[in-house]
Design a protein around this motif. Structure first.
Motif, mmCIF file in Angstrom:
data_model
loop_
_atom_site.group_PDB
_atom_site.id
_atom_site.type_symbol
_atom_site.label_atom_id
_atom_site.label_comp_id
_atom_site.label_asym_id
_atom_site.label_seq_id
_atom_site.Cartn_x
_atom_site.Cartn_y
_atom_site.Cartn_z
ATOM 1 N N TYR A 101 1.787 -2.493 -11.288
ATOM 2 C CA TYR A 101 2.317 -3.861 -11.325
ATOM 3 C C TYR A 101 3.659 -3.880 -12.028
ATOM 4 O O TYR A 101 3.828 -3.234 -13.076
ATOM 5 N N CYS A 102 4.614 -4.627 -11.459
ATOM 6 C CA CYS A 102 5.919 -4.814 -12.082
ATOM 7 C C CYS A 102 5.993 -6.227 -12.650
ATOM 8 O O CYS A 102 5.996 -7.197 -11.876
ATOM 9 N N PRO A 103 6.052 -6.396 -13.982
ATOM 10 C CA PRO A 103 6.093 -7.743 -14.553
ATOM 11 C C PRO A 103 7.422 -8.452 -14.352
ATOM 12 O O PRO A 103 7.505 -9.662 -14.550
ATOM 13 N N VAL A 104 8.464 -7.722 -13.950
ATOM 14 C CA VAL A 104 9.767 -8.341 -13.700
ATOM 15 C C VAL A 104 9.808 -8.952 -12.305
ATOM 16 O O VAL A 104 10.170 -10.122 -12.125
ATOM 17 N N THR A 105 9.420 -8.195 -11.298
ATOM 18 C CA THR A 105 9.475 -8.677 -9.914
ATOM 19 C C THR A 105 8.165 -9.303 -9.454
ATOM 20 O O THR A 105 8.128 -9.930 -8.394
ATOM 21 N N ASP A 106 7.091 -9.131 -10.215
ATOM 22 C CA ASP A 106 5.747 -9.635 -9.876
ATOM 23 C C ASP A 106 5.198 -8.972 -8.618
ATOM 24 O O ASP A 106 4.325 -9.518 -7.956
ATOM 25 N N ARG A 107 5.683 -7.763 -8.297
ATOM 26 C CA ARG A 107 5.169 -7.061 -7.124
ATOM 27 C C ARG A 107 4.031 -6.126 -7.525
ATOM 28 O O ARG A 107 3.971 -5.640 -8.651
ATOM 29 N N ILE A 108 3.128 -5.896 -6.575
ATOM 30 C CA ILE A 108 1.953 -5.047 -6.785
ATOM 31 C C ILE A 108 1.990 -3.915 -5.776
ATOM 32 O O ILE A 108 2.214 -4.139 -4.585
ATOM 33 N N ALA A 109 1.745 -2.699 -6.233
ATOM 34 C CA ALA A 109 1.465 -1.581 -5.335
ATOM 35 C C ALA A 109 -0.018 -1.238 -5.476
ATOM 36 O O ALA A 109 -0.548 -1.219 -6.585
ATOM 37 N N GLN A 110 -0.676 -1.002 -4.358
ATOM 38 C CA GLN A 110 -2.082 -0.595 -4.399
ATOM 39 C C GLN A 110 -2.200 0.801 -3.822
ATOM 40 O O GLN A 110 -1.805 1.064 -2.684
ATOM 41 N N LEU A 111 -2.760 1.702 -4.630
ATOM 42 C CA LEU A 111 -2.860 3.114 -4.258
ATOM 43 C C LEU A 111 -4.252 3.497 -3.784
ATOM 44 O O LEU A 111 -4.430 4.565 -3.185
ATOM 45 N N GLY A 112 -5.246 2.658 -4.083
ATOM 46 C CA GLY A 112 -6.608 2.963 -3.673
ATOM 47 C C GLY A 112 -7.471 1.726 -3.715
ATOM 48 O O GLY A 112 -7.092 0.701 -4.312
ATOM 49 N N VAL A 133 -17.132 -1.518 -11.366
ATOM 50 C CA VAL A 133 -15.767 -1.157 -10.989
ATOM 51 C C VAL A 133 -15.014 -0.864 -12.276
ATOM 52 O O VAL A 133 -15.362 -1.361 -13.346
ATOM 53 N N ASN A 134 -13.996 -0.051 -12.176
ATOM 54 C CA ASN A 134 -13.056 0.187 -13.276
ATOM 55 C C ASN A 134 -11.666 0.112 -12.651
ATOM 56 O O ASN A 134 -11.117 1.108 -12.193
ATOM 57 N N ILE A 135 -11.129 -1.106 -12.594
ATOM 58 C CA ILE A 135 -9.850 -1.352 -11.939
ATOM 59 C C ILE A 135 -8.738 -1.001 -12.921
ATOM 60 O O ILE A 135 -8.536 -1.688 -13.918
ATOM 61 N N ARG A 139 0.846 -1.193 0.000
ATOM 62 C CA ARG A 139 0.000 0.000 0.000
ATOM 63 C C ARG A 139 0.882 1.244 0.000
ATOM 64 O O ARG A 139 1.754 1.403 0.866
ATOM 65 N N ILE A 140 0.644 2.106 -0.967
ATOM 66 C CA ILE A 140 1.413 3.340 -1.092
ATOM 67 C C ILE A 140 0.437 4.508 -1.125
ATOM 68 O O ILE A 140 -0.545 4.488 -1.872
ATOM 69 N N GLY A 141 0.699 5.537 -0.320
ATOM 70 C CA GLY A 141 -0.208 6.669 -0.224
ATOM 71 C C GLY A 141 -1.273 6.424 0.824
ATOM 72 O O GLY A 141 -1.270 5.412 1.525
ATOM 73 N N ASP A 142 -2.215 7.372 0.908
ATOM 74 C CA ASP A 142 -3.241 7.284 1.949
ATOM 75 C C ASP A 142 -4.500 6.566 1.487
ATOM 76 O O ASP A 142 -5.463 6.441 2.237
ATOM 77 N N GLY A 143 -4.524 6.074 0.244
ATOM 78 C CA GLY A 143 -5.673 5.318 -0.248
ATOM 79 C C GLY A 143 -6.825 6.160 -0.740
ATOM 80 O O GLY A 143 -7.815 5.620 -1.226
ATOM 81 N N SER A 144 -6.722 7.486 -0.643
ATOM 82 C CA SER A 144 -7.817 8.366 -1.074
ATOM 83 C C SER A 144 -7.498 8.920 -2.455
ATOM 84 O O SER A 144 -6.822 9.942 -2.587
ATOM 85 N N ILE A 145 -7.983 8.241 -3.493
ATOM 86 C CA ILE A 145 -7.677 8.708 -4.838
ATOM 87 C C ILE A 145 -8.916 9.060 -5.640
ATOM 88 O O ILE A 145 -8.856 9.892 -6.533
#
Length: 397
Positions: free
Chosen positions: A162-173, A196-198, A111-117
């Motif tokens: 999403y990073c396709p090299v490291t397979d890591r996910i950041a979620q901002l909201g 939803v529009n992910i 989780r990056i940021g305060d989630g309010s986007i």
């Protein structure tokens, strides 16, 4: 000579102010970031001339803002849905089973940021969708953190990076609210289209499709994104067709398809927008299957008779008892994807939770609209065939 405020945004979003620097230092930072061998990448501010961001592979973001410039005001999240008169919804459609609610925060995502986007969706009766972008930046390292910080700073956040090299996910909201990575289509707010529009920003360049040489079977992070989308009823389909090669001719951006069809879209498909990303992706790989450069594995076969035998033996048996566990697991994975079974119970044992989940599938419109004793949670060939068609296995007697 113009001077700049210099600061560093760290991966945890804390900020270190570094004081004022001259234009020559900023020019040097820009020149270093252009070098092929340096682990740095420069992005200009899209709304404030002269402001520069330098993404670093250690996750930090260097920020240079002109001293004395006009103050920049980011777009403020608007939690209120727009009224029907301002943005008329298309005719509501029946959503797939499992779409009443879904995953809001993906387990394991950073989780990056305060989630309010963003805020509530304008047309929640319309089909759910995923919109794919590319960041036009390097991947690997900790670019995930620095690029996410950049998107927050310029108020153009998706829900996911999403990073396709490291397979890591950041979620901002949260996934059930809107993102801010699309332009409006006139009065229609494209970020708020559908149940939803992910929106997913993938660390990649559109000219070099990130699915090339990428195997979704080896990427549990990406599979968790697919599972979250399916939990909201997003169909495994590209209703506007595969994203177009980049660079190349612009694709038609059909308002009818965008507003009335659920599934996966590229930024290049969205009306009111002019970006050509994400490039010519292998759509089969995006949806979790083998792509055109990989021979498809044989489809698993699941027998109605074997599942019925498993139910007769496993339900009264001791906890964790298994009968035909490979076939039961295929069934359970499909029920998880439909949002009917918690993935912790997909263990190959046909227990009461699997039976209850399958009964919910039988009662659903997609499963056959059974009711009463017909929805007993024991698979029959008709309902199993419908489930198999949606999830890539073969049903047999």
């Amino acid at each position: 000579m113009t001077s700049f405020h210099a600061a560093t945004v760290h991966p945890d979003r804390s900020v270190t102010y570094c004081g004022e620097v001259g234009a020559d230092q900023v020019a040097t930072a820009r020149a270093i970031a252009r070098l092929d061998h340096t682990p740095r990448f420069a992005r200009e501010h899209p709304n404030r001339p002269g402001a520069l961001f330098v993404l670093r592979d250690d996750g930090a973001l260097d920020v240079y803002e002109p001293v004395g410039g006009a103050p920049f005001s980011p777009r403020i999240p608007d939690p209120a849905p727009r009224g029907a008169a301002a943005a008329p919804a298309s005719a509501a459609v029946a959503l797939p089973v499992g779409a009443a609610s879904g995953t809001i925060w993906i387990p394991g995502a950073i989780r990056i940021g305060d989630g309010s986007i963003g805020g509530a969706m304008d047309t929640p009766g319309n089909p759910p969708r995923v919109t794919l972008h590319t960041t036009e930046s390097p991947a690997g390292g900790q670019y995930l953190e620095s690029l996410s910080s950049y998107l927050i700073e310029v108020a153009s956040e998706p829900q996911l990076v999403y990073c396709p090299v490291t397979d890591r996910i950041a979620q901002l909201g949260p996934l059930h609210q809107s993102a801010r990575a699309l332009r409006n289509d006139g009065a229609r707010r494209t970020n708020r289209e559908g149940r939803v529009n992910i929106q997913i920003e993938v660390l990649a360049y559109a000219k070099n499709p990130w699915t090339t040489g990428w195997d979704p079977g080896q990427k549990p992070g990406w599979r968790s994104i697919l599972a979250a989308a399916r939990s909201w009823g997003v169909p495994d389909a590209f209703p506007a067709g595969p994203p177009a090669p980049f660079p190349g001719p612009d694709k038609p951006r059909s308002r009818s398809v965008w507003q009335n069809k659920g599934g996966y879209f590229g930024h290049c498909d969205v009306p009111g927008n002019d970006h050509g990303d994400p490039g010519a992706l292998d759509t089969a790989k995006v949806l979790g299957g083998p792509g055109g450069d990989t021979p498809p594995p044989p489809r698993p076969t699941v027998s109605v008779a074997h599942l019925a035998a498993a139910a007769r033996a496993d339900i009264p048996g001791p906890d964790g008892h298994t009968t035909h566990p490979e076939e039961v697991r295929v069934l359970e994975d499909a029920l998880v994807a439909e949002g009917l079974l918690d993935d912790r119970y997909a263990d190959g044992s046909f227990g009461t939770r699997t039976r209850d989940a399958y009964a919910a599938w039988q009662r659903s419109e997609a499963g056959g609209s059974y009711s009463g004793p017909d929805a007993d949670g024991i698979p029959g060939i008709a309902s199993l065939t419908r489930l198999a068609a949606r999830h890539g296995f073969t049903a047999t007697d």
